[in-house]
Structures are given as structure tokens and as C-alpha cells.
Design a protein around this motif. Sequence first.
Motif: not given
Length: 269
Positions: A5-12, A138-140, A168-173
Motif C-alpha cells: 500500500s505504500t508504493a505502487q511499484s512494489l510486487r509480492t 527508497p521508502h525510508k 533532531l534526527l528523524f529516521e523512519t522506524g
Amino acid sequence: MPTPSTAQSLRTTPEGLLWEPSERWVRGRKGDVTVVDSRHPVLVWEPGVPVPLYAFPRAEVREDLLRPAKNPPVGTHTGSTVFYDLEVAGELLENAAWAFPADDLAGHIAFEWFQRTGRGLDHWYEEEEQIFVHPRDPHKRVDALPSSRHVVVEIGGRVVADTRRPVLLFETGLPTRYYLPREDVRLDLFRPSDRHTGCPYKGTAEYWSWHGEHGGSDVPPDVVWSYPEPLPAVGAIKGLLAFYDEVVDITVDGERLERPVTPFTRTPR
């Protein structure tokens, strides 16, 4: 880890792998030998693993250096059925590469990164920039923002840092990290460590361990770190000092922060 749901290019894949094409030119070396030279890599996320890895079309890999693995591991990578040893300059590196059985990734080879697992290729480049430990996601996002917040750090009830000019360092996750000027930190209460780590987003860090006389007996080693030459995207943290929020007490603008629970909670190694 990103989700579809976060990126259209991702495949499973049926095996639970997420993947997407990358437009970066990626090269991997063992010593002076280029083993991978790819303009068509794909990023792959394995289930339960928060960082991606690269897989490469076989045509962009030095397959002449690969040998069927003599002692293939079990359960090391998602659904991996074929492992390869890598022979470079007379040195045999066991299980340095593998192929995923997923149909979507047929014809691709992935490699271990030495700085992450202790085996595999030891120099990696995206375009002309060397990268470390694992590919950048690329999603971070990683943002370093100068601030005027009042930050106080305590160990065992003793104030070891007090500043009104943090970055302040903001890092996804990950929890927010507070990078503080050295002049505002009681660095005399710490001893330099011989530990260094690489981060694909920030660069190479150096560390200090607690050496205060009172309190902090439960503080693990290497609780303070700094990036003397950070990557340009986070240049604002250059030379500043940060503490693991997980094992020290941090108060921001008069509010004591709860210690976050992360993979670094038990020991920041």
C-alpha cells in the motif's frame, strides 16, 4: 519494511517477498574484483527483515566466479534453494550468493554484504557513491533538523548533557535521536571505544562508553556515538554526540521521555 500500500511499484511473491525494480547503477566488489555491475537491479525485502537487499540479473553478474555451494545453509533466506560459493583471486567465500526460487525473481542472483553478515562482497556503490551495510530503502526518510529544544540527558540520575541547540534526527522506524554539541556533553565521563559502524544513511560512526564513578552500572558499552564525517544528506549532525534513548533518561522541554523499545533496547550492539 514497506507494504504494497505504500508504493505502487512494489510486487509480492507467493513466498512473501516484496520487490521492486531500481533505476540505480549498482556495483559490488570483492577487493579489487568487480563481481556485480548492474544497471537493472531489483530491491528485495524478506519477511520480517526491516532492510532491503539487492538482486541482480545473471547477465550483470560474474557467474564465472560462482560455484555450487559445498555446504549450503538451511533457512538463511526466504525460500532460498540454490546457494553459491564465490571464488575470487584464489579465495573461496562460502555461501556468498544465492538465487530466490520465486518465479518473479527467476534469473536473479543476490549477494551477502560483508559489513552486514561478515561474508560476501566488501565494497558496494550506487552510482559513484560507496554505500555500507545494506542498500538504502527508497521508502525510508532520514531528516536532520537543527532545533532550539531543551534536551537533558541523565545516567543513573546524573546529568551528562544539557543543551538548547540539538539537532533532531528523524529516521523512519526508529525513535528520534538527539544529537548534541560536544561542549554541552560531559564527555569526560566517557571513554573512547574502538568500535566503528557503518550506516548507509549517515556514514561511519565512532563510539564512547560510560566511565562515570557513580550510577549507570547497567549501561551497556558504546552508549554514545558520533559521525565525524557524515554523508551530505545529514551533514547537520557532523561531530555531534547522540545517546541511545533506550538505555539513558532523556528530558525534552521539561518532559521525561519514555525509553523506547527497539532492537537496541537490551544492548546497543
